[in-house]
Enzyme design. Structure first.
Site, PDB file in Angstrom:
ATOM      1  N   ASP A  25       0.817  -1.228   0.000  1.00  0.00           N
ATOM      2  CA  ASP A  25       0.000   0.000   0.000  1.00  0.00           C
ATOM      3  C   ASP A  25       0.847   1.272   0.000  1.00  0.00           C
ATOM      4  O   ASP A  25       0.419   2.310   0.500  1.00  0.00           O
ATOM      5  CB  ASP A  25      -0.949   0.049   1.215  1.00  0.00           C
ATOM      6  CG  ASP A  25      -1.715  -1.243   1.401  1.00  0.00           C
ATOM      7  OD1 ASP A  25      -2.281  -1.712   0.409  1.00  0.00           O
ATOM      8  OD2 ASP A  25      -1.735  -1.786   2.517  1.00  0.00           O
ATOM      9  N   LYS A  80       2.323   2.277  -4.981  1.00  0.00           N
ATOM     10  CA  LYS A  80       2.973   1.778  -6.191  1.00  0.00           C
ATOM     11  C   LYS A  80       2.123   2.025  -7.426  1.00  0.00           C
ATOM     12  O   LYS A  80       2.633   2.286  -8.507  1.00  0.00           O
ATOM     13  CB  LYS A  80       3.227   0.263  -6.089  1.00  0.00           C
ATOM     14  CG  LYS A  80       4.191  -0.124  -5.016  1.00  0.00           C
ATOM     15  CD  LYS A  80       4.288  -1.633  -4.885  1.00  0.00           C
ATOM     16  CE  LYS A  80       3.011  -2.301  -4.435  1.00  0.00           C
ATOM     17  NZ  LYS A  80       2.568  -1.968  -3.068  1.00  0.00           N
ATOM     18  N   GLY A 140      -4.638  -4.291  -4.200  1.00  0.00           N
ATOM     19  CA  GLY A 140      -5.438  -3.184  -4.708  1.00  0.00           C
ATOM     20  C   GLY A 140      -4.583  -1.970  -4.986  1.00  0.00           C
ATOM     21  O   GLY A 140      -3.709  -1.635  -4.201  1.00  0.00           O
ATOM     22  N   HIS A 141      -4.799  -1.346  -6.127  1.00  0.00           N
ATOM     23  CA  HIS A 141      -4.140  -0.071  -6.418  1.00  0.00           C
ATOM     24  C   HIS A 141      -5.222   0.963  -6.637  1.00  0.00           C
ATOM     25  O   HIS A 141      -6.219   0.681  -7.284  1.00  0.00           O
ATOM     26  CB  HIS A 141      -3.363  -0.132  -7.727  1.00  0.00           C
ATOM     27  CG  HIS A 141      -2.149  -0.985  -7.675  1.00  0.00           C
ATOM     28  ND1 HIS A 141      -1.232  -0.910  -6.663  1.00  0.00           N
ATOM     29  CD2 HIS A 141      -1.687  -1.905  -8.535  1.00  0.00           C
ATOM     30  CE1 HIS A 141      -0.262  -1.773  -6.913  1.00  0.00           C
ATOM     31  NE2 HIS A 141      -0.516  -2.399  -8.029  1.00  0.00           N
ATOM     32  N   GLN A 146       2.059  -5.894  -3.185  1.00  0.00           N
ATOM     33  CA  GLN A 146       2.409  -5.982  -1.757  1.00  0.00           C
ATOM     34  C   GLN A 146       3.767  -5.302  -1.503  1.00  0.00           C
ATOM     35  O   GLN A 146       4.112  -4.387  -2.223  1.00  0.00           O
ATOM     36  CB  GLN A 146       2.417  -7.436  -1.255  1.00  0.00           C
ATOM     37  CG  GLN A 146       1.041  -8.075  -1.213  1.00  0.00           C
ATOM     38  CD  GLN A 146       0.728  -8.861  -2.461  1.00  0.00           C
ATOM     39  OE1 GLN A 146       1.587  -9.420  -3.091  1.00  0.00           O
ATOM     40  NE2 GLN A 146      -0.529  -8.915  -2.818  1.00  0.00           N
ATOM     41  N   THR A 177      -9.973  -4.430   0.516  1.00  0.00           N
ATOM     42  CA  THR A 177     -10.744  -4.960   1.635  1.00  0.00           C
ATOM     43  C   THR A 177     -11.439  -3.890   2.464  1.00  0.00           C
ATOM     44  O   THR A 177     -12.334  -4.207   3.255  1.00  0.00           O
ATOM     45  CB  THR A 177      -9.804  -5.720   2.591  1.00  0.00           C
ATOM     46  OG1 THR A 177      -8.793  -4.785   2.999  1.00  0.00           O
ATOM     47  CG2 THR A 177      -9.140  -6.891   1.921  1.00  0.00           C
ATOM     48  N   ARG A 201     -10.184  -2.557   4.914  1.00  0.00           N
ATOM     49  CA  ARG A 201      -9.697  -2.710   6.292  1.00  0.00           C
ATOM     50  C   ARG A 201      -8.873  -1.505   6.745  1.00  0.00           C
ATOM     51  O   ARG A 201      -8.092  -0.947   5.977  1.00  0.00           O
ATOM     52  CB  ARG A 201      -8.778  -3.939   6.382  1.00  0.00           C
ATOM     53  CG  ARG A 201      -9.527  -5.230   6.511  1.00  0.00           C
ATOM     54  CD  ARG A 201      -8.599  -6.358   6.917  1.00  0.00           C
ATOM     55  NE  ARG A 201      -7.675  -6.705   5.828  1.00  0.00           N
ATOM     56  CZ  ARG A 201      -6.854  -7.741   5.894  1.00  0.00           C
ATOM     57  NH1 ARG A 201      -6.816  -8.506   6.952  1.00  0.00           N
ATOM     58  NH2 ARG A 201      -6.054  -8.016   4.878  1.00  0.00           N
ATOM     59  N   ARG A 251      -5.880   0.343   8.240  1.00  0.00           N
ATOM     60  CA  ARG A 251      -4.461  -0.016   8.301  1.00  0.00           C
ATOM     61  C   ARG A 251      -3.855   0.443   9.619  1.00  0.00           C
ATOM     62  O   ARG A 251      -4.234   1.480  10.140  1.00  0.00           O
ATOM     63  CB  ARG A 251      -3.703   0.646   7.141  1.00  0.00           C
ATOM     64  CG  ARG A 251      -4.128   0.108   5.793  1.00  0.00           C
ATOM     65  CD  ARG A 251      -3.459   0.868   4.642  1.00  0.00           C
ATOM     66  NE  ARG A 251      -3.961   0.379   3.361  1.00  0.00           N
ATOM     67  CZ  ARG A 251      -4.040   1.125   2.258  1.00  0.00           C
ATOM     68  NH1 ARG A 251      -3.647   2.372   2.258  1.00  0.00           N
ATOM     69  NH2 ARG A 251      -4.507   0.599   1.149  1.00  0.00           N
ATOM     70  N   GLY A 305       0.667  14.505  -2.958  1.00  0.00           N
ATOM     71  CA  GLY A 305      -0.793  14.464  -3.004  1.00  0.00           C
ATOM     72  C   GLY A 305      -1.217  13.319  -3.900  1.00  0.00           C
ATOM     73  O   GLY A 305      -0.394  12.748  -4.611  1.00  0.00           O
TER      74      GLY A 305
HETATM   75  P1  GDP Z   1      -0.484   0.595  -3.777  1.00  0.00           P
HETATM   76  O1  GDP Z   1      -1.172  -0.715  -3.652  1.00  0.00           O
HETATM   77  O2  GDP Z   1       0.944   0.525  -3.336  1.00  0.00           O
HETATM   78  O3  GDP Z   1      -0.654   1.216  -5.112  1.00  0.00           O
HETATM   79  O4  GDP Z   1      -1.170   1.596  -2.737  1.00  0.00           O
HETATM   80  P2  GDP Z   1      -2.714   1.989  -2.602  1.00  0.00           P
HETATM   81  O5  GDP Z   1      -3.264   2.323  -3.922  1.00  0.00           O
HETATM   82  O6  GDP Z   1      -3.412   1.009  -1.752  1.00  0.00           O
HETATM   83  O7  GDP Z   1      -2.576   3.272  -1.696  1.00  0.00           O
HETATM   84  C1  GDP Z   1      -2.122   4.416  -2.167  1.00  0.00           C
HETATM   85  C2  GDP Z   1      -3.162   5.490  -1.845  1.00  0.00           C
HETATM   86  O8  GDP Z   1      -2.499   6.687  -1.594  1.00  0.00           O
HETATM   87  C3  GDP Z   1      -4.101   5.780  -2.997  1.00  0.00           C
HETATM   88  O9  GDP Z   1      -5.344   6.120  -2.489  1.00  0.00           O
HETATM   89  C4  GDP Z   1      -3.440   6.961  -3.699  1.00  0.00           C
HETATM   90  O10 GDP Z   1      -4.359   7.782  -4.386  1.00  0.00           O
HETATM   91  C5  GDP Z   1      -2.840   7.676  -2.543  1.00  0.00           C
HETATM   92  N1  GDP Z   1      -1.603   8.373  -2.832  1.00  0.00           N
HETATM   93  C6  GDP Z   1      -0.571   7.973  -3.619  1.00  0.00           C
HETATM   94  N2  GDP Z   1       0.431   8.879  -3.558  1.00  0.00           N
HETATM   95  C7  GDP Z   1       0.036   9.835  -2.709  1.00  0.00           C
HETATM   96  C8  GDP Z   1       0.653  11.030  -2.194  1.00  0.00           C
HETATM   97  O11 GDP Z   1       1.784  11.383  -2.512  1.00  0.00           O
HETATM   98  N3  GDP Z   1      -0.076  11.774  -1.281  1.00  0.00           N
HETATM   99  C9  GDP Z   1      -1.325  11.411  -0.870  1.00  0.00           C
HETATM  100  N4  GDP Z   1      -1.958  12.165   0.015  1.00  0.00           N
HETATM  101  N5  GDP Z   1      -1.929  10.290  -1.330  1.00  0.00           N
HETATM  102  C10 GDP Z   1      -1.251   9.522  -2.225  1.00  0.00           C
END
Ligand code: GDP
Length: 435
Positions: free
Chosen positions: A13, A16, A40-41, A223, A300, A302, A304, A415
């Site tokens: 999370d 990525k 999930g992304h 992951q 999920t 859930r 964190r 952001g």
């Molecule tokens: P992944 O599985 O590693 O891609 O991570 P997730 O998608 O589960 O979580 C990343 C979350 O953080 C998403 O909701 C993105 O929109 C958000 N996000 C990613 N980069 C940034 C950032 O630099 N700042 C903020 N505030 N949110 C971010």
């Protein structure tokens, strides 16, 4: 740099999805190499939020080749639903390729995952219960069913029968469940096979050709390092290898095809599910990170667990993955927190202290972070587009990380939006024109 691997450097999370999405614009191919639909992304595009569970993030570029490699496990039901959803939103999914050798998650894998976790009671691993662990177990036991098997009814039926036979005892409580009926299951999976057939391919040669042409191939990890089945906090781990080495195995290339390995890390730390987390915060600051950082699972929902940045675990991730760069995401979430703690070593049982990641489970479970306090900043940083635009203390925070890890910071997230990213060093060449 034709071969670029992107991995999670923490507990998953890390953001990525957004990093890969931005890099995908310059890539000929994006390929996932491990995990399943537990990854999930979330990607935000022009105020629209997309949640991906299985399809590589690059799919939002029309026609871009997005491959699901042989190392991924695929739930064909989830995949067809995800594709339907994307099509409904007008996304062109013609670039999708699924390795014919990728293993399939079957209905009994889901049941076994539920049954396994329930049996463990308080000792639960906290799996996402999507059948991924049991699917990888069958792959190792050579009882797995692969994408290509969907295309031949006779083979499919035989293999399902052979895979279910040794599980009869464990599946007894579900004996009457219609999803376990051999005929029904074969029919259902044949239908899914028909729908997915246009995307089934031999994915490795697609990657080789792009590399031979000198074009960028992004290997997308799921992951994170600390959840690696070999190198993570076993048994509180996922059932595959999220580390960079797995990109070779799960996509079908050699180590020499990899030119760069970038680890994605948040500016703080989070973890889902059970298991050791030495820098965990349980009070007010932890809640604040969860609220401001929206730390709830994509797949999920859930909550964190949250904590301070853990440089002991990150230095370990640098070594295990051979990181050549680190992308720091969510720096904006730390705005307004002062001071900011960063763990540079662990304090273990009986006054012991550890500069490197302890291999022994009993020690790790009792370790807590030993912190350095760094000054915070108050300014809103979401408008920053280069390191120079950041407040001095935010720059100093990044410098401290880079110095401690011995690798350059290549991207910085300020952001969730696409343009809220700073590109520095080796990443500058890959910056999309619009960013
Ligand atoms: P992944 O599985 O590693 O891609 O991570 P997730 O998608 O589960 O979580 C990343 C979350 O953080 C998403 O909701 C993105 O929109 C958000 N996000 C990613 N980069 C940034 C950032 O630099 N700042 C903020 N505030 N949110 C971010």
């Amino acid at each position: 740099m034709p071969g670029l691997v992107i991995v999670g450097a923490q507990w998953g999370d890390e953001g990525k999805g957004k990093v890969v999405d931005l890099l995908a614009e310059q890539a000929e191919v994006v390929i996932r190499f491990q995990g399943g639909n537990n990854a999930g992304h979330t990607i935000v595009r022009e105020r629209e939020t997309y949640k991906f569970h299985l399809v590589p993030s690059g799919i939002l570029y029309p026609g871009k080749i997005c491959a699901v490699g042989n190392g991924v496990v695929v739930d064909p039901k989830v995949l067809t639903e995800e594709l339907d959803g994307l099509r409904r939103r007008g996304v062109d999914v013609s670039g999708l390729r699924i390795s014919a050798n990728a293993h399939l998650i079957m209905p009994y894998h889901l049941l076994l995952d539920h049954a396994g976790e329930s049996r463990l009671g308080k000792l639960q691993i906290g799996t996402t219960r999507r059948g991924i662990g049991p699917c990888y177990a069958d792959k190792a036991a050579r009882l797995g069913i692969r994408m290509q098997d969907l295309l031949d009814e006779k083979i499919l039926r035989q293999k399902i029968y052979a895979a279910m036979e040794p599980k009869r005892q464990t599946l007894r409580p579900f004996a009457k469940d219609p999803v376990l009926d051999l005929h029904t299951m074969t029919e259902e999976y044949r239908t899914l096979g028909h729908r997915l057939e246009p995307y089934i391919a031999d994915t490795a040669p697609i990657v080789w050709d792009a590399l031979d042409r000198g074009n960028l191939v992004v290997f997308e990890g799921a992951q994170g390092t600390m959840l690696d089945i070999d190198h993570g906090t076993y048994p509180f781990v996922t059932s595959s290898n999220p580390v960079a080495g797995a990109a070779c195995v799960g996509a079908g290339v050699g180590p020499k095809d990899i030119d760069e390995v970038w680890g994605v890390a948040k500016a703080y730390a989070t973890r889902v599910g059970a298991g050791p987390f030495p820098t965990e915060l349980e009070e007010e600051t932890g809640r604040r990170l969860r609220e401001v950082g929206r730390e709830f699972g994509t797949t999920t929902g859930r909550e964190r667990r949250t904590g301070w940045l853990d440089l002991v675990a990150l230095r370990y991730a640098v070594r295990v993955n051979g990181l050549t760069g680190v992308a720091i995401t969510k720096l904006d979430v730390l705005t307004g927190i002062d001071p900011i703690n960063v763990a540079v070593r662990y304090l273990g049982p009986e006054g012991a202290s550890f500069d490197t990641f302890p291999y022994h489970q009993s020690i790790l479970h009792k370790s807590v972070g030993d912190y350095v306090e760094l000054p915070g900043w108050e300014e809103n940083i979401s408008q920053a587009r280069s390191l120079d635009d950041l407040p001095a203390n935010a720059q100093a925070y990044l410098d401290f990380i880079s110095e401690q890890l011995g690798v350059p910071v290549v991207m910085v997230g300020v952001g969730p939006a696409r343009d809220e990213m700073l590109w520095t060093g080796a990443a500058e060449r890959l910056r999309p024109a619009a960013a």
